[in-house]
Design a protein around this motif. Structure first.
Motif, mmCIF file in Angstrom:
data_model
loop_
_atom_site.group_PDB
_atom_site.id
_atom_site.type_symbol
_atom_site.label_atom_id
_atom_site.label_comp_id
_atom_site.label_asym_id
_atom_site.label_seq_id
_atom_site.Cartn_x
_atom_site.Cartn_y
_atom_site.Cartn_z
ATOM 1 N N VAL A 1 0.919 15.737 7.112
ATOM 2 C CA VAL A 1 -0.508 15.744 6.765
ATOM 3 C C VAL A 1 -0.688 16.082 5.293
ATOM 4 C CG1 VAL A 1 -2.688 16.962 7.169
ATOM 5 C CG2 VAL A 1 -1.305 16.205 9.092
ATOM 6 N N ALA A 2 0.079 17.038 4.777
ATOM 7 C CA ALA A 2 -0.033 17.406 3.371
ATOM 8 C C ALA A 2 0.381 16.255 2.462
ATOM 9 C CB ALA A 2 0.828 18.640 3.080
ATOM 10 N N SER A 3 1.416 15.524 2.816
ATOM 11 C CA SER A 3 1.843 14.405 1.977
ATOM 12 C C SER A 3 0.840 13.258 2.024
ATOM 13 C CB SER A 3 3.236 13.921 2.374
ATOM 14 O OG SER A 3 3.220 13.394 3.673
ATOM 15 N N VAL A 4 0.257 12.988 3.194
ATOM 16 C CA VAL A 4 -0.769 11.944 3.290
ATOM 17 C C VAL A 4 -2.000 12.360 2.487
ATOM 18 C CG1 VAL A 4 -2.379 10.809 4.876
ATOM 19 C CG2 VAL A 4 0.040 10.980 5.461
ATOM 20 N N PHE A 5 -2.409 13.625 2.602
ATOM 21 C CA PHE A 5 -3.554 14.130 1.835
ATOM 22 C C PHE A 5 -3.274 14.029 0.330
ATOM 23 C CE2 PHE A 5 -5.909 17.634 -0.162
ATOM 24 C CZ PHE A 5 -7.199 17.240 0.165
ATOM 25 N N GLY A 6 -2.073 14.385 -0.090
ATOM 26 C CA GLY A 6 -1.712 14.269 -1.508
ATOM 27 C C GLY A 6 -1.722 12.829 -1.981
ATOM 28 N N TRP A 7 -1.279 11.924 -1.130
ATOM 29 C CA TRP A 7 -1.283 10.509 -1.492
ATOM 30 C C TRP A 7 -2.709 10.005 -1.650
ATOM 31 C CZ3 TRP A 7 -2.838 6.069 1.250
ATOM 32 C CH2 TRP A 7 -2.444 4.863 0.670
ATOM 33 N N ILE A 8 -3.590 10.419 -0.739
ATOM 34 C CA ILE A 8 -4.993 9.994 -0.823
ATOM 35 C C ILE A 8 -5.636 10.569 -2.072
ATOM 36 C CG2 ILE A 8 -7.258 10.249 0.280
ATOM 37 C CD1 ILE A 8 -5.806 10.029 2.977
ATOM 38 N N VAL A 9 -5.381 11.828 -2.368
ATOM 39 C CA VAL A 9 -5.954 12.468 -3.556
ATOM 40 C C VAL A 9 -5.437 11.805 -4.829
ATOM 41 C CG1 VAL A 9 -5.991 14.617 -4.882
ATOM 42 C CG2 VAL A 9 -6.446 14.661 -2.442
ATOM 43 N N SER A 10 -4.187 11.377 -4.827
ATOM 44 C CA SER A 10 -3.643 10.737 -6.028
ATOM 45 C C SER A 10 -4.298 9.379 -6.304
ATOM 46 C CB SER A 10 -2.127 10.555 -5.901
ATOM 47 O OG SER A 10 -1.817 9.555 -4.945
ATOM 48 N N TRP A 11 -4.872 8.755 -5.292
ATOM 49 C CA TRP A 11 -5.549 7.465 -5.476
ATOM 50 C C TRP A 11 -6.997 7.612 -5.914
ATOM 51 C CZ3 TRP A 11 -3.737 2.602 -5.716
ATOM 52 C CH2 TRP A 11 -2.429 2.409 -5.330
ATOM 53 N N LEU A 12 -7.535 8.824 -5.857
ATOM 54 C CA LEU A 12 -8.919 9.027 -6.274
ATOM 55 C C LEU A 12 -9.003 8.904 -7.804
ATOM 56 C CD1 LEU A 12 -9.986 11.978 -3.975
ATOM 57 C CD2 LEU A 12 -10.553 9.577 -3.746
ATOM 58 N N PRO A 13 -10.056 8.337 -8.325
ATOM 59 C CA PRO A 13 -10.110 8.044 -9.758
ATOM 60 C C PRO A 13 -10.463 9.239 -10.646
ATOM 61 C CG PRO A 13 -12.087 7.247 -8.686
ATOM 62 C CD PRO A 13 -11.192 7.745 -7.604
ATOM 63 N N PHE A 14 -10.645 10.415 -10.128
ATOM 64 C CA PHE A 14 -10.978 11.534 -11.008
ATOM 65 C C PHE A 14 -9.888 12.536 -11.068
ATOM 66 C CE2 PHE A 14 -12.013 14.153 -7.370
ATOM 67 C CZ PHE A 14 -12.567 13.270 -6.477
#
Length: 81
Positions: free
Chosen positions: A68-81
């Motif tokens: 879950v932490a790695s998926v959350f980190g991956w999603i956060v890394s795709w956010l543009p800010f």
């Protein structure tokens, strides 16, 4: 109405793709269950079953948290800010 059309189209395409996948029948060997049972019985001499179950549960919880932490980190890394 438009949303329903798009949803039906998307689900139809997804259903078509999944229907193209081959069916895999997986059957466990008959001796596997007896062997696993014997393994847990032998481990019961060294570790009480409560401790073994707690260790197995803790391992599953840690693995799921890491996923879950790695998926959350991956999603956060795709956010543009």
């Amino acid at each position: 109405m438009i949303f329903e059309l798009l949803a039906n189209l998307l689900l139809g395409i997804l259903s078509l793709i999944l229907d193209l996948l081959p069916v895999i029948d997986f059957v466990l060997p008959t001796g596997f269950v007896e062997g696993a049972n014997a393994l847990f019985q032998y481990l019961g001499y060294f570790l009480p079953m409560g401790s073994l179950a707690m260790l197995l549960t803790l391992k599953i919880v840690v693995d799921n948290f890491q996923l879950v932490a790695s998926v959350f980190g991956w999603i956060v890394s795709w956010l543009p800010f």
